[in-house]
Structures are given as C-alpha cells and as structure tokens.
Scaffold this motif. Structure first.
Motif, PDB file in Angstrom:
ATOM      1  N   LEU A 173      12.145   1.640   1.629  1.00  0.00           N
ATOM      2  CA  LEU A 173      10.956   1.658   0.639  1.00  0.00           C
ATOM      3  C   LEU A 173      10.746   2.705  -0.280  1.00  0.00           C
ATOM      4  O   LEU A 173      10.464   2.291  -1.473  1.00  0.00           O
ATOM      5  CB  LEU A 173       9.674   1.828   1.722  1.00  0.00           C
ATOM      6  N   ALA A 174      11.629   3.943  -0.134  1.00  0.00           N
ATOM      7  CA  ALA A 174      11.741   4.869  -1.268  1.00  0.00           C
ATOM      8  C   ALA A 174      12.238   4.221  -2.441  1.00  0.00           C
ATOM      9  O   ALA A 174      12.158   4.632  -3.719  1.00  0.00           O
ATOM     10  CB  ALA A 174      12.042   6.146  -0.584  1.00  0.00           C
ATOM     11  N   ARG A 175      13.750   3.967  -2.231  1.00  0.00           N
ATOM     12  CA  ARG A 175      14.555   3.283  -3.098  1.00  0.00           C
ATOM     13  C   ARG A 175      13.624   2.162  -3.787  1.00  0.00           C
ATOM     14  O   ARG A 175      13.656   2.282  -5.221  1.00  0.00           O
ATOM     15  CB  ARG A 175      15.664   2.412  -2.384  1.00  0.00           C
TER      16      ARG A 175
ATOM     17  N   ILE B  92       0.816  -1.167  -0.092  1.00  0.00           N
ATOM     18  CA  ILE B  92      -0.181  -0.064  -0.014  1.00  0.00           C
ATOM     19  C   ILE B  92       0.918   1.422  -0.058  1.00  0.00           C
ATOM     20  O   ILE B  92       0.776   2.073  -0.904  1.00  0.00           O
ATOM     21  CB  ILE B  92      -0.981  -0.047   1.165  1.00  0.00           C
ATOM     22  N   LEU B  93       2.136   1.191   0.870  1.00  0.00           N
ATOM     23  CA  LEU B  93       2.776   2.551   1.070  1.00  0.00           C
ATOM     24  C   LEU B  93       3.588   2.470  -0.426  1.00  0.00           C
ATOM     25  O   LEU B  93       3.859   3.845  -0.874  1.00  0.00           O
ATOM     26  CB  LEU B  93       3.633   2.115   1.968  1.00  0.00           C
ATOM     27  N   ILE B  94       3.984   1.356  -1.086  1.00  0.00           N
ATOM     28  CA  ILE B  94       4.575   1.753  -2.221  1.00  0.00           C
ATOM     29  C   ILE B  94       3.558   2.369  -3.271  1.00  0.00           C
ATOM     30  O   ILE B  94       4.027   2.995  -3.998  1.00  0.00           O
ATOM     31  CB  ILE B  94       5.027   0.098  -2.909  1.00  0.00           C
ATOM     32  N   ALA B  95       2.256   1.806  -3.205  1.00  0.00           N
ATOM     33  CA  ALA B  95       1.363   2.437  -4.122  1.00  0.00           C
ATOM     34  C   ALA B  95       1.193   3.984  -3.842  1.00  0.00           C
ATOM     35  O   ALA B  95       0.972   4.640  -4.789  1.00  0.00           O
ATOM     36  CB  ALA B  95      -0.007   1.766  -4.316  1.00  0.00           C
ATOM     37  N   LEU B  96       1.272   4.485  -2.616  1.00  0.00           N
ATOM     38  CA  LEU B  96       1.251   5.680  -2.372  1.00  0.00           C
ATOM     39  C   LEU B  96       2.451   6.566  -2.671  1.00  0.00           C
ATOM     40  O   LEU B  96       2.421   7.898  -2.591  1.00  0.00           O
ATOM     41  CB  LEU B  96       0.837   5.916  -0.877  1.00  0.00           C
ATOM     42  N   PHE B  97       3.569   5.793  -3.059  1.00  0.00           N
ATOM     43  CA  PHE B  97       4.787   6.651  -3.282  1.00  0.00           C
ATOM     44  C   PHE B  97       4.526   7.319  -4.550  1.00  0.00           C
ATOM     45  O   PHE B  97       3.762   6.910  -5.429  1.00  0.00           O
ATOM     46  CB  PHE B  97       5.733   5.549  -3.574  1.00  0.00           C
ATOM     47  N   PRO B  98       4.978   8.526  -4.794  1.00  0.00           N
ATOM     48  CA  PRO B  98       5.822   9.195  -3.878  1.00  0.00           C
ATOM     49  C   PRO B  98       5.058  10.433  -2.977  1.00  0.00           C
ATOM     50  O   PRO B  98       5.708  11.483  -2.519  1.00  0.00           O
ATOM     51  CB  PRO B  98       6.777   9.862  -4.953  1.00  0.00           C
ATOM     52  N   SER B  99       3.987  10.137  -2.732  1.00  0.00           N
ATOM     53  CA  SER B  99       3.204  11.332  -2.029  1.00  0.00           C
ATOM     54  C   SER B  99       3.741  11.607  -0.699  1.00  0.00           C
ATOM     55  O   SER B  99       3.349  12.802  -0.318  1.00  0.00           O
ATOM     56  CB  SER B  99       1.472  10.997  -2.297  1.00  0.00           C
ATOM     57  N   TRP B 100       4.217  10.658  -0.065  1.00  0.00           N
ATOM     58  CA  TRP B 100       4.680  10.777   1.274  1.00  0.00           C
ATOM     59  C   TRP B 100       6.052  11.288   1.487  1.00  0.00           C
ATOM     60  O   TRP B 100       6.739  11.578   2.561  1.00  0.00           O
ATOM     61  CB  TRP B 100       4.648   9.443   1.992  1.00  0.00           C
TER      62      TRP B 100
ATOM     63  N   GLY C 235      10.679   0.248  -8.608  1.00  0.00           N
ATOM     64  CA  GLY C 235       9.609  -0.618  -9.094  1.00  0.00           C
ATOM     65  C   GLY C 235       9.862  -2.014  -8.634  1.00  0.00           C
ATOM     66  O   GLY C 235       9.344  -3.110  -9.431  1.00  0.00           O
ATOM     67  N   THR C 236      10.464  -2.111  -7.668  1.00  0.00           N
ATOM     68  CA  THR C 236      10.795  -3.537  -6.878  1.00  0.00           C
ATOM     69  C   THR C 236      10.115  -3.484  -5.410  1.00  0.00           C
ATOM     70  O   THR C 236       9.739  -2.595  -4.909  1.00  0.00           O
ATOM     71  CB  THR C 236      12.099  -3.746  -6.951  1.00  0.00           C
ATOM     72  N   ARG C 237      10.486  -4.661  -4.864  1.00  0.00           N
ATOM     73  CA  ARG C 237       9.986  -4.739  -3.625  1.00  0.00           C
ATOM     74  C   ARG C 237      11.257  -4.342  -2.617  1.00  0.00           C
ATOM     75  O   ARG C 237      12.507  -4.663  -3.247  1.00  0.00           O
ATOM     76  CB  ARG C 237       9.219  -6.416  -3.185  1.00  0.00           C
ATOM     77  N   PRO C 238      11.139  -4.141  -1.351  1.00  0.00           N
ATOM     78  CA  PRO C 238      12.398  -4.142  -0.606  1.00  0.00           C
ATOM     79  C   PRO C 238      13.324  -5.136  -0.448  1.00  0.00           C
ATOM     80  O   PRO C 238      12.651  -6.317  -0.228  1.00  0.00           O
ATOM     81  CB  PRO C 238      11.809  -3.683   0.972  1.00  0.00           C
TER      82      PRO C 238
ATOM     83  N   SER D 115      18.139   7.501  -6.953  1.00  0.00           N
ATOM     84  CA  SER D 115      19.068   8.316  -5.704  1.00  0.00           C
ATOM     85  C   SER D 115      18.277   9.566  -5.266  1.00  0.00           C
ATOM     86  O   SER D 115      18.538   9.926  -3.906  1.00  0.00           O
ATOM     87  CB  SER D 115      20.302   8.664  -6.490  1.00  0.00           C
ATOM     88  N   ASP D 116      17.454  10.254  -6.074  1.00  0.00           N
ATOM     89  CA  ASP D 116      16.593  11.433  -5.547  1.00  0.00           C
ATOM     90  C   ASP D 116      15.771  10.801  -4.506  1.00  0.00           C
ATOM     91  O   ASP D 116      15.482  11.565  -3.550  1.00  0.00           O
ATOM     92  CB  ASP D 116      15.771  12.117  -6.778  1.00  0.00           C
ATOM     93  N   ALA D 117      14.890   9.718  -4.801  1.00  0.00           N
ATOM     94  CA  ALA D 117      13.892   9.310  -3.691  1.00  0.00           C
ATOM     95  C   ALA D 117      14.689   8.930  -2.412  1.00  0.00           C
ATOM     96  O   ALA D 117      14.312   9.273  -1.280  1.00  0.00           O
ATOM     97  CB  ALA D 117      13.182   8.111  -4.232  1.00  0.00           C
ATOM     98  N   GLN D 118      15.852   8.258  -2.483  1.00  0.00           N
ATOM     99  CA  GLN D 118      16.621   8.119  -1.200  1.00  0.00           C
ATOM    100  C   GLN D 118      17.076   9.261  -0.558  1.00  0.00           C
ATOM    101  O   GLN D 118      16.883   9.426   0.736  1.00  0.00           O
ATOM    102  CB  GLN D 118      18.011   7.057  -1.679  1.00  0.00           C
ATOM    103  N   SER D 119      17.561  10.298  -1.382  1.00  0.00           N
ATOM    104  CA  SER D 119      17.800  11.603  -0.611  1.00  0.00           C
ATOM    105  C   SER D 119      16.633  12.444   0.045  1.00  0.00           C
ATOM    106  O   SER D 119      16.584  12.785   1.203  1.00  0.00           O
ATOM    107  CB  SER D 119      18.525  12.482  -1.611  1.00  0.00           C
ATOM    108  N   ALA D 120      15.663  12.243  -0.676  1.00  0.00           N
ATOM    109  CA  ALA D 120      14.410  12.817  -0.052  1.00  0.00           C
ATOM    110  C   ALA D 120      13.757  12.101   1.319  1.00  0.00           C
ATOM    111  O   ALA D 120      13.353  12.567   1.994  1.00  0.00           O
ATOM    112  CB  ALA D 120      13.200  12.883  -1.277  1.00  0.00           C
ATOM    113  N   ALA D 121      13.982  10.820   1.019  1.00  0.00           N
ATOM    114  CA  ALA D 121      13.498   9.901   2.253  1.00  0.00           C
ATOM    115  C   ALA D 121      14.535   9.914   3.392  1.00  0.00           C
ATOM    116  O   ALA D 121      13.841  10.496   4.700  1.00  0.00           O
ATOM    117  CB  ALA D 121      13.694   8.596   1.838  1.00  0.00           C
ATOM    118  N   ARG D 122      15.853  10.434   3.256  1.00  0.00           N
ATOM    119  CA  ARG D 122      16.596  10.724   4.145  1.00  0.00           C
ATOM    120  C   ARG D 122      16.632  12.203   4.955  1.00  0.00           C
ATOM    121  O   ARG D 122      16.212  12.228   6.164  1.00  0.00           O
ATOM    122  CB  ARG D 122      18.202  10.745   3.472  1.00  0.00           C
ATOM    123  N   GLU D 123      15.976  12.806   3.876  1.00  0.00           N
ATOM    124  CA  GLU D 123      15.669  14.539   4.353  1.00  0.00           C
ATOM    125  C   GLU D 123      14.564  14.191   5.342  1.00  0.00           C
ATOM    126  O   GLU D 123      14.266  15.097   6.384  1.00  0.00           O
ATOM    127  CB  GLU D 123      15.447  15.417   3.107  1.00  0.00           C
ATOM    128  N   LEU D 124      13.419  13.581   4.857  1.00  0.00           N
ATOM    129  CA  LEU D 124      12.135  13.507   5.700  1.00  0.00           C
ATOM    130  C   LEU D 124      12.625  12.949   7.040  1.00  0.00           C
ATOM    131  O   LEU D 124      12.131  13.346   8.050  1.00  0.00           O
ATOM    132  CB  LEU D 124      11.186  12.397   4.873  1.00  0.00           C
TER     133      LEU D 124
END
Length: 366
Positions: A112-114, A68-76, A119-122, A89-98
């Motif tokens: 989870l952001a990566r 569900i959280l993967i489907a909600l990405f990147p709204s969080w 487009g994969t599972r963790p 890499s941008d998703a990982q950087s934004a997640a670390r910032e968050l």
C-alpha cells in the motif's frame, strides 16, 4: 459529545460481532462520523449493500477502505505528514520499518505504501482474510484508536436473499477485521439473527449533541448528489480521506508556502467555553479565516439553518467564514486556493505583518 453518551457507545463496540442499534438512524450516524473525538471508535459508514453476493459486498468494502488508506498516506508512516511527497523506495523502506516494530502486515502495508507513493492502486493482494485483517489494523494505526466500527445502511427494498448475503459479508468482515458491525435500525430488516442493542437514550444524545456541535459529512463524490460508498471518521489535522473536494483543495494548498499554517478538521480554541464545540473543515488561526467545503446536503433546510447559526457564532468571534461547494473546488481547486490567498493577505494588519515584508516572503517562497 457529552459524557453521558460515551459509556453506552463503548458498550456497543463488540469486536467480531454484528449488532443492530435500536433507534439509531442514518442521521445520527452522519453526526457521529463527523466527530473527531479521539476516544470514539473509528467509524466506517457504508452505503453500498445492494443485490449482490456476500463476496462482492465484502470486496467493495475492502476496495473502498484501501482507497481511504491511500488518501491518508503518508500520515501512517513513521515521520509522515499530510501533503508530503515520498519516493517509492523511501515509502517501502519506511513501511517495512513500521511493520518490524508493530504487528502490521507487511504484505498489506508495504504494497500500500508503494502504490500510494507511486499514485497507483496496489498491483497485488494477499488472501482476502489477510487483506481484511491488514487493512483494518492499518486503519487503527493511522487513527491511533483501538476500535473500528463498520456502520451499515441499506435499503429495505432489497430482496431477502440480498439482505442475508449482505449480513453474511458483515459477519465475515467483523470476524477477519476484528471490528464491530452496526446495523442502523432500518437496515436489512429481513435479517433476524442479529442481536439488538436498545440504546434509545444514546441515539437521542448522539443526535442532539452532534447536531449542536459538529458540521455534517461533506459529500465528496464525483457528482453533487452521489455520496461516497464508504465514509470514515474525520482525522484531526488532515482533510477527510473520502472527500474528493477536500483532497483536491489540499493538493493545491500543499504546493503553496503561504498556506503552510492551514489546519484541517480542528476546533477553534478561542471560542467562548460555554458555546458548543465546533469542528471546521479548514482554518487559518492567525488570520481568523474558516473555510467550509459543502456538499448538496448543506442546502437542506435543517442543515442550512444550522450552518447559518454556526457562521454567525464564528463571525461574532471575529472569524471570516468562506463556503465553497464541492463542485466549485473540484472544477478548479487552484482558483479556490488563489481566492483564499487573497483573503488571507487582506486579513493581515500593518502592525502584525508589514505588507511589503509579508508579500515578499510569500512571493519568494511560493
């Protein structure tokens, strides 16, 4: 939902605890999950407990929540919006910032952001306890709501051992996820150690009000008759994360510039204020087009009648209502999108959108 129902629902939110809601059935939960009111808790509707261990039940819930959280990405993510494409890499950087500006778990959020961007599972998970806390906290953040409720429905035909294993998993999830677990009145009847909240009037109000004002949950599964293991409250402005059909349609529309004014899971704001509020799956406000993506439950007599009443009311206010089944969307989402474009083009007036300039704009941008 009317004001009378809100205080009893809040009283039933008890983070860290499992409670049974007297006289609240699966039908009432269907309606409650389908609401988008921001002052309600996020509702997770779990249909999965069967004859398995407590560990397996808890793992299934966490695996489904992860999807569900993967489907909600990147709204969080900071600056994220439904339909955006992110570099890994941008998703990982934004997640670390968050995580640096919040109490969210980096071990859960960054991975989870990566995986969502790729487009994969963790590939890896932290300890189960940290995973439960991290996933539920991220769900709270995604919805901007402080409370999460896990609602359980389970067959009364389960063995007593299986029912006790399921409630043990519920207790574990409630504690480590800091969420409330609701058992419907008929779920896990062999379990007697769960306190009962008697909310007869609340259950009736939920059912009556939600039936009048909301659409029901769209079944998003791989076949028309199989509901998802875990559904979640509909997010305002985005397709339902547990709906494969809505997700497929959004994936197609997100590639089309002509569809940029689409609005998911919102209420038309120009209806008669005396009419019940209606949440529609998808709409284009300027063109007054509503799109509903229906599961098999919409063919049941009661829901079919409610759908026709909703359609009639929308049509009286000038909306064109288009209905597609899950199967139609999943079979060819691009074809459905093409049909929607045709209908949107047909709804433009010469005064508001000169035919040549509007068509030229879509052709050059698509």
């Amino acid at each position: 939902m009317n004001d009378a129902t809100r205080p009893p629902i809040r009283a039933a939110v008890r983070p860290g605890h499992v409670v049974r809601l007297n006289d609240v059935t699966g039908d009432a939960l269907d309606q409650l999950v389908d609401q988008v009111a921001p002052d309600l808790p996020v509702i997770l509707d779990y249909r999965g407990p069967d004859d398995r261990s407590a560990h397996a039940v808890a793992s299934e819930v966490l695996d489904a929540l992860e999807l569900i959280l993967i489907a909600l990405f990147p709204s969080w993510l900071p600056g994220g919006a439904p339909g955006q494409l992110w570099d890994v890499s941008d998703a990982q950087s934004a997640a670390r910032e968050l995580c640096s500006s919040s109490r969210l778990s980096p071990a859960v959020t960054v991975e989870l952001a990566r995986s969502a961007a790729a487009g994969t599972r963790p590939r890896r998970h932290p300890a189960a306890e940290l995973r439960a806390t991290g996933l539920v906290d991220l769900l709270r953040h995604a919805y901007g709501r402080p409370d999460v409720v896990l609602a359980i429905r389970a067959s009364g035909d389960l063995s007593a051992d299986a029912q006790h294993a399921a409630v043990t998993a519920c207790e574990w999830l409630a504690y480590h996820g800091r969420l409330t677990v609701w058992l419907t009145d008929d779920a896990l009847p062999a379990v007697e150690r769960v306190p009962v909240l008697r909310l007869r009037s609340t259950a009736a109000d939920i059912q009556q009000d939600a039936t009048a004002s909301q659409t029901a949950i769209t079944e998003p599964a791989h076949t028309e008759t199989t509901p998802p293991v875990l559904s979640v409250s509909r997010p305002t402005g985005a397709p339902a994360p547990h709906s494969a059909a809505e997700q497929a349609l959004e994936a197609s529309l997100s590639r089309q510039r002509w569809a940029q004014d689409r609005r998911w899971n919102r209420a038309p704001d120009d209806l008669d204020p005396l009419t019940p509020s209606i949440i529609v799956d998808l709409m284009w406000t300027a063109e007054r087009i509503v799109v509903e993506v229906d599961g098999a439950d919409h063919r049941r007599p009661g829901k079919y009648a409610r759908d026709r009443a909703r359609d009639n009311m929308l049509q009286r206010h000038g909306y064109l209502v288009l209905r597609y089944t899950n199967e139609q969307v999943l079979a060819d989402a691009d074809l459905v999108a093409a049909e929607l474009r045709e209908m949107i083009e047909a709804r433009h007036t010469d005064d508001d959108h000169p035919t040549g300039s509007r068509e030229h704009q879509w052709t050059t941008r698509s």
